[in-house]
Design a protein around this motif. Structure first.
Motif, PDB file in Angstrom:
ATOM      1  N   THR A   1      -7.383  -4.350  -3.325  1.00  0.00           N
ATOM      2  CA  THR A   1      -8.825  -4.475  -3.539  1.00  0.00           C
ATOM      3  C   THR A   1      -9.336  -5.913  -3.568  1.00  0.00           C
ATOM      4  O   THR A   1     -10.536  -6.137  -3.421  1.00  0.00           O
ATOM      5  CB  THR A   1      -9.220  -3.791  -4.857  1.00  0.00           C
ATOM      6  OG1 THR A   1      -8.475  -4.370  -5.935  1.00  0.00           O
ATOM      7  CG2 THR A   1      -8.924  -2.291  -4.788  1.00  0.00           C
TER       8      THR A   1
ATOM      9  N   ARG B   1       0.840  -1.208   0.000  1.00  0.00           N
ATOM     10  CA  ARG B   1       0.000   0.000   0.000  1.00  0.00           C
ATOM     11  C   ARG B   1       0.870   1.251   0.000  1.00  0.00           C
ATOM     12  O   ARG B   1       0.591   2.232  -0.707  1.00  0.00           O
ATOM     13  CB  ARG B   1      -0.928   0.024   1.222  1.00  0.00           C
ATOM     14  CG  ARG B   1      -1.981  -1.058   1.247  1.00  0.00           C
ATOM     15  CD  ARG B   1      -2.859  -0.956   2.510  1.00  0.00           C
ATOM     16  NE  ARG B   1      -3.570   0.311   2.557  1.00  0.00           N
ATOM     17  CZ  ARG B   1      -3.302   1.291   3.407  1.00  0.00           C
ATOM     18  NH1 ARG B   1      -2.307   1.160   4.308  1.00  0.00           N
ATOM     19  NH2 ARG B   1      -3.998   2.412   3.394  1.00  0.00           N
TER      20      ARG B   1
ATOM     21  N   GLU C   1      -4.713  -7.780  -5.824  1.00  0.00           N
ATOM     22  CA  GLU C   1      -5.007  -6.812  -6.874  1.00  0.00           C
ATOM     23  C   GLU C   1      -5.083  -5.439  -6.229  1.00  0.00           C
ATOM     24  O   GLU C   1      -5.446  -5.311  -5.053  1.00  0.00           O
ATOM     25  CB  GLU C   1      -6.334  -7.160  -7.550  1.00  0.00           C
ATOM     26  CG  GLU C   1      -6.357  -8.541  -8.181  1.00  0.00           C
ATOM     27  CD  GLU C   1      -7.756  -8.982  -8.560  1.00  0.00           C
ATOM     28  OE1 GLU C   1      -8.529  -8.129  -9.056  1.00  0.00           O
ATOM     29  OE2 GLU C   1      -8.077 -10.168  -8.355  1.00  0.00           O
ATOM     30  N   THR C   2      -4.737  -4.383  -6.958  1.00  0.00           N
ATOM     31  CA  THR C   2      -4.717  -3.046  -6.395  1.00  0.00           C
ATOM     32  C   THR C   2      -5.672  -2.118  -7.128  1.00  0.00           C
ATOM     33  O   THR C   2      -6.096  -2.395  -8.254  1.00  0.00           O
ATOM     34  CB  THR C   2      -3.305  -2.423  -6.446  1.00  0.00           C
ATOM     35  OG1 THR C   2      -3.056  -1.935  -7.779  1.00  0.00           O
ATOM     36  CG2 THR C   2      -2.229  -3.430  -6.056  1.00  0.00           C
ATOM     37  N   SER C   3      -5.963  -0.997  -6.471  1.00  0.00           N
ATOM     38  CA  SER C   3      -6.875  -0.012  -7.051  1.00  0.00           C
ATOM     39  C   SER C   3      -6.297   0.650  -8.290  1.00  0.00           C
ATOM     40  O   SER C   3      -7.035   1.243  -9.082  1.00  0.00           O
ATOM     41  CB  SER C   3      -7.214   1.060  -6.003  1.00  0.00           C
ATOM     42  OG  SER C   3      -6.019   1.677  -5.518  1.00  0.00           O
TER      43      SER C   3
ATOM     44  N   GLN D   1      -1.498   2.807  -3.360  1.00  0.00           N
ATOM     45  CA  GLN D   1      -2.768   2.260  -3.829  1.00  0.00           C
ATOM     46  C   GLN D   1      -3.357   1.355  -2.753  1.00  0.00           C
ATOM     47  O   GLN D   1      -2.633   0.807  -1.922  1.00  0.00           O
ATOM     48  CB  GLN D   1      -2.561   1.451  -5.125  1.00  0.00           C
ATOM     49  CG  GLN D   1      -1.947   2.232  -6.269  1.00  0.00           C
ATOM     50  CD  GLN D   1      -1.579   1.344  -7.447  1.00  0.00           C
ATOM     51  OE1 GLN D   1      -2.145   0.261  -7.624  1.00  0.00           O
ATOM     52  NE2 GLN D   1      -0.631   1.788  -8.261  1.00  0.00           N
ATOM     53  N   GLU D   2      -4.667   1.201  -2.795  1.00  0.00           N
ATOM     54  CA  GLU D   2      -5.305   0.249  -1.893  1.00  0.00           C
ATOM     55  C   GLU D   2      -5.294  -1.139  -2.522  1.00  0.00           C
ATOM     56  O   GLU D   2      -5.287  -1.287  -3.752  1.00  0.00           O
ATOM     57  CB  GLU D   2      -6.750   0.664  -1.582  1.00  0.00           C
ATOM     58  CG  GLU D   2      -6.876   1.939  -0.769  1.00  0.00           C
ATOM     59  CD  GLU D   2      -6.332   1.818   0.651  1.00  0.00           C
ATOM     60  OE1 GLU D   2      -5.924   0.705   1.071  1.00  0.00           O
ATOM     61  OE2 GLU D   2      -6.307   2.854   1.351  1.00  0.00           O
TER      62      GLU D   2
END
Length: 337
Positions: free
Chosen positions: A191, A183, A217-219, A188-189
């Motif tokens: 997800t 993060r 997976e990321t935002s 990024q968050e």
């Protein structure tokens, strides 16, 4: 603040005892004022040779001890929520070892309590943010020189797991560090989570799913994979490689001491996180003490702790059901914008 910051340390186990040593010998501007542990004999042993420390069986007694200005929580995770709320009620700044609170609902209650205060009081102990190699990787990614990050490949290996370790703890205890690091590095968050389960290693305790391969997976459309292997048998190894559009960068391979004997030449491999990240822990606690003495709170906060708990919970569900699990985060309060 001209006087030393008086710190109450909650928990005198492996991590707490190391922080007591650190505050007493490695960090200027602070002193250990009180220690709390249900095992008072263990607490007495941890503070042997440290002057002016009161020892208590109960956490709140340590918070109320004379000379306490701040709190370092190093007790087991299930005790964190009560200790954090007690510190907030007294207006005491806190450095809380991860996890903030093991379950996301409890972590969210801590977020809500801090929001009601209208100011940050707590920092969470995600020490990789203070590791020199990770800091250099963060600066490189933020500079944009390598272009947009596409993937993070992470390795996290331990020599052996404690007797009480469960398959879920590989995710919600060990991989929680990679959750926060990803993060932070990417901005990024996370997800969604998928956990793949290879055949357990022959030296893993019976019933323990070890190793695991965790994919986030990321935002921002990146992927993060983590090899977590807590019974490798050979060393404590943590590494991270960022693969970007215009290049890649890897940390965690810094050379250690090379030893030559009549039997041959070899490089030492760290056997413990307190060895591998000793400097990071020193820098983390030093930064917390300096900020607290200046009336500020810096570093990862309770929102980061909540996010890590929520992602880890999704990861445990993915481990248990074998599928992809989406991460459900509450709306981010303005205090943490």
């Amino acid at each position: 603040m001209s006087e030393l910051l008086g710190v109450a340390v909650l928990g005198a186990g492996h991590m707490g005892a190391d922080h007591i040593r650190r505050l007493d010998r490695a960090v200027s501007g602070a002193r250990v004022a009180a220690v709390a542990d249900p095992d008072t004999a263990r607490a007495e042993e941890a503070v042997a040779g440290v002057d002016g420390v009161s020892v208590h069986a109960e956490a709140e007694a340590a918070l109320d001890a004379p000379g306490v200005d701040a709190v370092l929580i190093a007790s087991p995770g299930p005790a964190h929520e009560e200790a954090l709320l007690a510190a907030f009620a007294r207006g005491l700044p806190v450095l809380c070892e991860k996890p903030l609170v093991p379950d996301s609902s409890g972590a969210l209650r801590v977020v809500e309590a801090e929001v009601r205060l209208g100011r940050r009081l707590a920092q969470v102990g995600f020490m990789r943010r203070y590791d020199a190699e990770y800091e250099r990787l963060k600066s490189l990614l933020d500079s944009g020189r390598l272009g947009r990050p596409l993937m993070l490949h992470c390795t996290h290996r331990n020599v052996a797991s404690p007797p009480h370790f469960t398959s879920a703890m590989l995710v919600n205890s060990s991989v929680s560090h990679e959750i926060d690091a990803a993060r932070w590095l990417l901005g990024q968050e996370l997800t969604a989570v998928t956990v793949l389960r290879p055949r357990p290693a022959s030296n893993a305790p019976e019933g323990l799913q070890d190793p695991q391969f965790v994919v986030f997976e990321t935002s921002g459309g990146a992927l993060v994979d983590v090899e977590i292997f807590v019974n490798s048998g050979f060393g404590y190894q943590v590494a991270c490689e960022a693969v970007c559009e215009a290049g890649s960068a890897r940390v965690g391979d810094e050379r250690t001491m090379a030893v030559t004997t009549a039997a041959g030449r070899y490089e030492e491999v760290a056997q413990d996180y307190l060895v591998r990240f000793a400097d990071a822990y020193d820098r983390e606690v030093r930064a917390w003490v300096d900020a607290t003495r200046a009336g500020r709170v810096t570093g990862p906060g309770v929102w980061d702790g909540y996010a890590a708990s929520a992602v880890a919970e999704a990861g445990v569900r993915a481990l248990e059901n074998g599928g992809r699990v989406a991460v459900d985060l509450a709306p981010r309060p303005e205090l943490y914008a």
